[in-house]
Design a protein around this motif. Structure first.
Motif, short mmCIF file in Angstrom:
data_model
loop_
_atom_site.label_atom_id
_atom_site.label_comp_id
_atom_site.label_asym_id
_atom_site.label_seq_id
_atom_site.Cartn_x
_atom_site.Cartn_y
_atom_site.Cartn_z
N UNK A 1 0.56 -0.97 0.00
CA UNK A 1 0.06 0.29 0.03
C UNK A 1 0.93 1.34 -0.21
N UNK A 2 0.74 1.89 -1.19
CA UNK A 2 2.06 2.91 -1.12
C UNK A 2 0.82 4.57 -1.30
N UNK A 3 1.76 5.47 -0.85
CA UNK A 3 1.10 7.12 -0.53
C UNK A 3 2.53 7.42 -1.25
N UNK A 4 2.64 8.23 -1.95
CA UNK A 4 3.49 9.07 -2.48
C UNK A 4 4.67 8.33 -3.30
N UNK B 1 -2.77 2.42 -4.40
CA UNK B 1 -2.37 3.83 -3.93
C UNK B 1 -3.22 4.66 -2.79
N UNK B 2 -3.38 5.42 -2.38
CA UNK B 2 -3.89 5.73 -1.17
C UNK B 2 -3.70 7.56 -1.25
N UNK B 3 -4.39 7.70 -1.65
CA UNK B 3 -4.78 9.53 -1.82
C UNK B 3 -5.53 10.27 -0.52
#
Length: 166
Positions: free
Chosen positions: A58-61, A112-114
């Motif tokens: 799980x990625x952010x930026x 992807x988490x925004x």
């Protein structure tokens, strides 16, 4: 006696090397994760998860902020329920959104988490409602082919007009 003692030490180091190679292989294949940090779990529902697998990032930026813990099928809503284990040092607003992305053209999939704009942050057991399913390459190709078939054969007008000779 000396030779058998050396044989034991050589055997010990060979076993140690084999264990190290096995550990590296499992780590690189993302089949073994040694995470001693506690985290909080959140869940989300997706219409299509594509090739998403448990333990996916799980990625952010571009930064890994968690992992996919489990994937189940909800037979009431007919959607995939994805449970995420988020790292406690990262706090995201409750109105954050999730989307399933792909590393490169045909790489592995991750979430992807925004971050949203709400003041309250996600807590253990929360459900994220704003999700975007995976883009399936086969669906894109079939949509393109069907749209071209619906247009019909189109040839330029000049090419279809009969040529006149003098």
């Amino acid at each position: 006696m000396q030779r058998s003692k050396n044989d034991v030490w050589v055997g010990f180091f060979v076993l140690l090397g084999a264990a190290a190679l096995l550990f590296l292989a499992l780590q690189s294949a993302n089949l073994l994760s040694l995470n001693f940090q506690t985290g909080y779990t959140v869940s989300a529902k997706f219409d299509n998860i594509g090739g998403l697998k448990p333990k996916a990032a799980v990625k952010s930026a571009g930064v890994v902020v968690g992992r996919v813990e489990s994937i189940t099928f909800d037979d009431k809503s007919f959607q995939a329920k994805v449970t995420l284990s988020m790292d406690t040092r990262y706090a995201f607003p409750k109105d954050s959104s999730l989307k399933i992305l792909t590393s490169g053209l045909l790489g592995e999939q991750y979430i992807g988490i925004e971050a949203g704009a709400e003041e309250k942050t996600l807590a253990a057991g929360d459900t994220i409602s704003t999700t975007q399913s995976a883009v399936v390459l086969e669906n894109l190709i079939s949509q393109f082919l069907y749209s071209k078939a619906a247009d019909g054969p189109s040839a330029p007008a000049a090419a279809t007009a009969p040529a006149t000779k003098k």
